[in-house]
Scaffold this motif. Sequence first.
Motif, mmCIF file in Angstrom:
data_model
loop_
_atom_site.group_PDB
_atom_site.id
_atom_site.type_symbol
_atom_site.label_atom_id
_atom_site.label_comp_id
_atom_site.label_asym_id
_atom_site.label_seq_id
_atom_site.Cartn_x
_atom_site.Cartn_y
_atom_site.Cartn_z
ATOM 1 N N GLU A 140 10.752 48.344 46.607
ATOM 2 C CA GLU A 140 9.331 48.434 46.273
ATOM 3 C C GLU A 140 9.069 48.300 44.771
ATOM 4 N N LEU A 141 10.123 48.272 43.973
ATOM 5 C CA LEU A 141 9.954 48.249 42.524
ATOM 6 C C LEU A 141 10.278 46.885 41.942
ATOM 7 N N LYS A 142 9.403 46.426 41.070
ATOM 8 C CA LYS A 142 9.608 45.179 40.341
ATOM 9 C C LYS A 142 10.180 45.528 38.973
ATOM 10 N N VAL A 143 11.131 44.735 38.503
ATOM 11 C CA VAL A 143 11.777 44.976 37.220
ATOM 12 C C VAL A 143 11.617 43.734 36.354
ATOM 13 N N GLU A 144 11.115 43.924 35.140
ATOM 14 C CA GLU A 144 11.013 42.845 34.157
ATOM 15 C C GLU A 144 11.576 43.360 32.846
ATOM 16 N N THR A 145 12.262 42.494 32.103
ATOM 17 C CA THR A 145 12.843 42.895 30.829
ATOM 18 C C THR A 145 12.505 41.866 29.766
ATOM 19 N N VAL A 146 12.009 42.335 28.629
ATOM 20 C CA VAL A 146 11.740 41.489 27.469
ATOM 21 C C VAL A 146 12.287 42.205 26.245
ATOM 22 N N ASN A 147 13.239 41.565 25.572
ATOM 23 C CA ASN A 147 13.864 42.124 24.369
ATOM 24 C C ASN A 147 14.404 43.538 24.579
ATOM 25 N N GLY A 148 15.017 43.762 25.730
ATOM 26 C CA GLY A 148 15.628 45.057 26.023
ATOM 27 C C GLY A 148 14.683 46.117 26.547
ATOM 28 N N VAL A 149 13.389 45.817 26.602
ATOM 29 C CA VAL A 149 12.405 46.772 27.130
ATOM 30 C C VAL A 149 12.200 46.472 28.616
ATOM 31 N N VAL A 150 12.548 47.435 29.454
ATOM 32 C CA VAL A 150 12.445 47.288 30.899
ATOM 33 C C VAL A 150 11.094 47.820 31.352
ATOM 34 N N SER A 151 10.353 46.990 32.097
ATOM 35 C CA SER A 151 9.079 47.405 32.684
ATOM 36 C C SER A 151 9.257 47.522 34.184
ATOM 37 N N LEU A 152 8.944 48.704 34.698
ATOM 38 C CA LEU A 152 9.024 48.963 36.127
ATOM 39 C C LEU A 152 7.617 49.019 36.694
ATOM 40 N N SER A 153 7.422 48.406 37.864
ATOM 41 C CA SER A 153 6.118 48.485 38.524
ATOM 42 C C SER A 153 6.337 48.502 40.029
#
Length: 124
Positions: A72-85
């Motif tokens: 159920e969780l989406k993971v995105e990473t930009v420059n080492g910053v992980v965004s969970l949604s």
Amino acid sequence: MKHLNVRNLLFAAALLPACAPVAVAATSDPRAQESGHDKVASTHSEQPGSDTWITTKVKADLLATKDVPGMELKVETVNGVVSLSGNVGTQAEADRAVAVARKIEGVSRVDSSGIVVGHAAHGR
């Protein structure tokens, strides 16, 4: 425990080819290069290979962690910053997901502002 780590690595290796085109597309978008600045540039990563690896590893670990709705969780990473949604049933699930992401090498910060608590995850 050793079996779980091997499974995670195999899963991560299987996902890597699927994630690579996204990282390449983000770094080669001519619109971002032409304008010099726009919203595409704000999601541009200086380390796309590392970010892809981090995203893959976080997702694999979320899927392997008990009491975390990894699907159920989406993971995105930009420059080492992980965004969970995504949606989780409880704050404890959200906290465990953040803790899992923070443990991954290369993660500088975890943004969990996209996680919605209180919506039961499907498929569990």
